[in-house]
Scaffold this motif. Structure first.
Motif, PDB file in Angstrom:
ATOM      1  N   PHE A   6     -28.208 -53.311 -30.523  1.00  0.00           N
ATOM      2  CA  PHE A   6     -29.359 -53.024 -31.372  1.00  0.00           C
ATOM      3  C   PHE A   6     -30.397 -52.203 -30.613  1.00  0.00           C
ATOM      4  N   ASP A   7     -30.723 -52.628 -29.391  1.00  0.00           N
ATOM      5  CA  ASP A   7     -31.728 -51.915 -28.602  1.00  0.00           C
ATOM      6  C   ASP A   7     -31.272 -50.497 -28.262  1.00  0.00           C
ATOM      7  N   ALA A  17     -36.907 -44.907 -24.171  1.00  0.00           N
ATOM      8  CA  ALA A  17     -35.964 -45.199 -23.092  1.00  0.00           C
ATOM      9  C   ALA A  17     -36.077 -46.627 -22.583  1.00  0.00           C
ATOM     10  N   ASN A  18     -37.240 -47.230 -22.696  1.00  0.00           N
ATOM     11  CA  ASN A  18     -37.425 -48.589 -22.183  1.00  0.00           C
ATOM     12  C   ASN A  18     -36.521 -49.606 -22.870  1.00  0.00           C
ATOM     13  N   LEU A  19     -36.135 -49.325 -24.114  1.00  0.00           N
ATOM     14  CA  LEU A  19     -35.237 -50.237 -24.822  1.00  0.00           C
ATOM     15  C   LEU A  19     -33.839 -50.256 -24.204  1.00  0.00           C
ATOM     16  N   ASP A  46     -35.154 -42.153 -14.713  1.00  0.00           N
ATOM     17  CA  ASP A  46     -35.897 -40.899 -14.749  1.00  0.00           C
ATOM     18  C   ASP A  46     -35.247 -39.914 -15.730  1.00  0.00           C
ATOM     19  N   TYR A  47     -33.922 -39.802 -15.664  1.00  0.00           N
ATOM     20  CA  TYR A  47     -33.163 -38.886 -16.516  1.00  0.00           C
ATOM     21  C   TYR A  47     -33.335 -39.205 -17.996  1.00  0.00           C
ATOM     22  N   ILE A  48     -33.113 -40.452 -18.397  1.00  0.00           N
ATOM     23  CA  ILE A  48     -33.155 -40.802 -19.820  1.00  0.00           C
ATOM     24  C   ILE A  48     -34.587 -40.741 -20.353  1.00  0.00           C
TER      25      ILE A  48
END
Length: 66
Positions: A6-7, A17-19, A46-48
């Motif tokens: 889900f996340d 990106a934190n999810l 960093d990339y995502i």
């Protein structure tokens, strides 16, 4: 496992990106034929984050469904 799935989908839908990052282990390694070298946890984070920020800036919308 459903929380991770889900996340992951939600992260792509809202470009947060934190999810994704919150589910990664410190020993995580990312490989892709689109990225020239393997990325460790810090490199992938960093990339995502940069990828999602670029997609937001360009006004891209991603339709990710479970």
């Amino acid at each position: 496992m459903n929380d991770v799935l889900f996340d992951f989908c939600k992260a792509w839908q809202i470009l947060d990106a934190n999810l994704i990052i919150k589910h990664l282990d410190d020993n995580f390694v990312y490989d892709s034929q689109w990225v020239l070298s393997s990325l460790d946890y810090s490199g992938y984070k960093d990339y995502i984050t940069k990828k999602f920020n670029m997609l937001k800036e360009k006004g891209c919308r991603i339709n990710a469904l479970i």
